[in-house]
Design a protein around this motif. Structure first.
Motif, mmCIF file in Angstrom:
data_model
loop_
_atom_site.group_PDB
_atom_site.id
_atom_site.type_symbol
_atom_site.label_atom_id
_atom_site.label_comp_id
_atom_site.label_asym_id
_atom_site.label_seq_id
_atom_site.Cartn_x
_atom_site.Cartn_y
_atom_site.Cartn_z
ATOM 1 N N ARG A 148 1.785 -1.918 1.131
ATOM 2 C CA ARG A 148 2.409 -2.018 -0.194
ATOM 3 C C ARG A 148 1.481 -2.691 -1.191
ATOM 4 N NH1 ARG A 148 3.872 -0.985 -4.269
ATOM 5 N NH2 ARG A 148 5.882 -1.234 -5.301
ATOM 6 N N ASP A 193 5.838 -5.124 12.067
ATOM 7 C CA ASP A 193 6.056 -3.973 11.192
ATOM 8 C C ASP A 193 6.123 -4.406 9.730
ATOM 9 O OD1 ASP A 193 6.136 -2.314 13.387
ATOM 10 O OD2 ASP A 193 8.328 -2.404 13.574
ATOM 11 N N ARG A 221 3.747 -3.169 6.622
ATOM 12 C CA ARG A 221 4.303 -2.641 5.373
ATOM 13 C C ARG A 221 3.781 -3.432 4.175
ATOM 14 N NH1 ARG A 221 10.299 -0.368 4.386
ATOM 15 N NH2 ARG A 221 9.283 1.269 5.567
#
Length: 218
Positions: free
Chosen positions: A176, A168, A172
């Protein structure tokens, strides 16, 4: 570095756009003094910082009471703590003040326990989920803060590891960065982050250039 970017709007944003670790890192760079309000679901959590260091943490649901911290640290037995908790309302004093005043614990030990309490509460906030944040700059002195302010950067690795699976985290990071590159700041004090020697070595290597999200894959 991404931590050097402006924090979106002047006084707030979302934890999706600026996750808690990134927010704390940016406030450290800015040596921010003031309050942070985190709104997650129907709950509101508050923290207070002085020059980027955490001096207060108040969660919407009472967690990590001082008594538990004192027992965990071996400063008082659970049985004796119960005695003081029963006496506290009539004494009209905070638990810590009462224990120090009666010579049960030293003032220095209380200060360390209060810092540990804030550390534990900050770790809980990593698990709170996504929401919104607001900043409340307070240029004046903060009353009732910690005698030993907590460096939140030292809590970031543990908070991230406890709250997010590696897969995860990679997803991210990919989102990002969004095709951009990140640069590790040269000369950073990695000891503040509690990195291992191997992790610090990896950071020094990364500081040699700019990298896309692929470098963070396991």
């Amino acid at each position: 570095t991404m931590a050097d970017e402006a924090i979106g709007s002047a006084d707030g944003g979302t934890l999706v756009d600026t996750p808690l670790p990134e927010l704390l890192a940016r406030l450290d760079v800015d040596r921010f003094t003031g309050g942070i309000e985190l709104s997650v679901g129907n709950r509101t959590h508050r923290m207070t910082l002085v020059e980027g260091r955490l001096v207060k943490a108040q969660l919407a649901v009472p967690v990590e009471p001082l008594g538990r911290v004192l027992v965990d640290r071996g400063l008082i037995s659970a049985e004796r703590l119960d005695e003081f908790l029963r006496r506290q309302p009539s004494a009209a004093r905070r638990l810590g003040e009462l224990l120090v005043g009666e010579g049960v614990i030293e003032a220095a030990a209380l200060a360390e326990a209060l810092t540990e309490q804030v550390r534990r509460r900050l770790l809980r906030l990593f698990l709170a989920g996504d929401g919104a944040y607001r900043l409340f700059p307070e240029p004046g002195p903060v009353e009732g803060g910690l005698a030993q302010p907590l460096d939140p950067l030292g809590v970031l690795p543990e908070g991230v590891r406890n709250s997010m699976a590696p897969d995860d985290l990679e997803v991210r990071l990919q989102k990002r960065l969004g095709g951009r590159t990140a640069t590790v700041r040269r000369g950073a004090d990695w000891s503040r982050l509690g990195f291992t020697a191997a992790e610090q070595s990896a950071c020094r290597y990364l500081a040699r250039g700019s990298w896309d999200a692929g470098v963070f894959r396991s």
